[in-house]
Design an enzyme around this catalytic site. Structure first.
Site, PDB file in Angstrom:
ATOM      1  N   SER A   1       0.843  -1.182   0.000  1.00 57.21           N
ATOM      2  CA  SER A   1       0.000   0.000   0.000  1.00 57.21           C
ATOM      3  C   SER A   1       0.886   1.242   0.000  1.00 57.21           C
ATOM      4  CB  SER A   1      -0.901   0.008   1.232  1.00 57.21           C
ATOM      5  OG  SER A   1      -0.105   0.270   2.366  1.00 57.21           O
ATOM      6  N   LYS A   2       0.244   2.379   0.019  1.00 51.68           N
ATOM      7  CA  LYS A   2       0.974   3.656   0.014  1.00 51.68           C
ATOM      8  C   LYS A   2       2.009   3.715   1.138  1.00 51.68           C
ATOM      9  CE  LYS A   2      -1.688   7.251  -2.118  1.00 51.68           C
ATOM     10  NZ  LYS A   2      -3.114   7.372  -1.923  1.00 51.68           N
TER      11      LYS A   2
END
Ligand code: GLU
Length: 295
Positions: free
Chosen positions: A239-240
């Site tokens: 994810s980010k």
């Protein structure tokens, strides 16, 4: 062997780099087998889908030279067809109207939780419910098989079996008249003549329920291949937080499409010790035998 595969992203967020790998594996499998790679935009969640995200899906695939055959299928344009299939199942006794209210279901769920039992719809309306309140807008549920087992011979995960008693009568049409993801995917895969459903392994549990819908409709069941997701070093889905997770980030950071595509190819698939693999060789060599199971 006829091979028709599809890549079916939802434009509810920016395209994840893991989804790009799913697209690449589908594309290579299609090209390796002289089959078709179809694109379907799963935009039925109108609140969260955006035109911008759809545009970026096209842009990233073009950037990576992952070309699709024919026009993309826009799932939201097929809602009437999805409903028609559900109504047909009702007329054949394979699906039914369920008038249980959300409150009623919530209280049954709560009871199960209290008693430490897994919740499953109890089938109250399965054999008709004449005493329902006429103001209630019903959902449509599938009459799932109650006995026996469902087995998937997955191209990546191997043989996986569940007891049908674990599957509940899933909802096909919501009370607002909209088809659910489960129904839409099955109808579209059938109508698009999809022979192999290759997607992230987060969909494996959906597969057993989707097979029930295929069977109720009397349709051929496609082959399935569930590829592991891309995780960060902490064992959570990339994810980010781990840095760039959306494909567009990599494009904007200046990575070359050939590099991204080579890297994604070798993440979970290999050909000996080859590190740099041309598109021609990738098409020639790609198969699911060498795709690993672990994320
Ligand atoms: N639209 C789904 C997703 O983006 C994929 C559905 C499928 O491949 O069956 O996760």
């Amino acid at each position: 062997m006829t091979v028709n595969v599809r890549f079916a992203p939802s434009p509810t967020g920016v395209l994840h780099i893991g989804s790009v790998r799913t697209a690449l594996f589908n594309w290579l499998y299609a090209r390796h087998n002289n089959g078709k790679f179809l694109l379907r935009i799963e935009d039925t969640d109108k609140l969260r889908s955006t035109d911008e995200n759809t545009r970026l899906i096209f842009k990233i695939l073009e950037w990576l030279k992952i070309d699709w055959d024919g026009d993309p299928v826009i799932q939201s344009s097929r809602i009437e067809r999805h409903k028609e299939v559900a109504l047909d199942l009702i007329s054949k006794g394979k699906a039914y109207y369920c008038y249980c209210t959300p409150e009623e279901l919530a209280s049954k769920k709560e009871q199960c939780l209290k008693e430490n039992r897994p919740y499953k719809y109890d089938g109250k309306c399965r054999n008709g419910n004449d005493n329902h309140d006429s103001n209630i807008k019903p959902v449509v549920r599938l009459k799932s098989e109650l006995e026996g087992t469902t087995t998937v011979n997955d191209m990546v995960q191997g043989e996986v079996t569940v007891n049908n008693s674990q599957l509940d009568d899933l909802v096909l049409i919501r009370s607002d008249g909209t088809p659910t993801y489960m129904l839409s995917v099955v109808v579209d895969d059938h109508d698009m003549n999809i022979t192999h459903v290759i997607r992230g392994d987060d969909h494996l549990t959906n597969t057993f329920r989707q097979i029930q819908i295929h069977k109720a409709c009397g349709w051929d069941i496609p082959k399935f291949g569930h590829i592991p997701l891309i995780y960060g070093p902490d064992g959570a889905k990339l994810s980010k937080r781990h840095g760039a997770a959306s494909a567009i980030d990599y494009m904007q950071l200046g990575y070359l499409p050939e590099a991204i595509s080579n890297y994604l190819l070798r993440l979970g698939w290999s050909h000996g010790n080859d590190e740099i693999i041309s598109r021609e060789d990738a098409i020639k060599w790609f198969d699911f035998d060498n795709v690993g199971k672990s994320p």
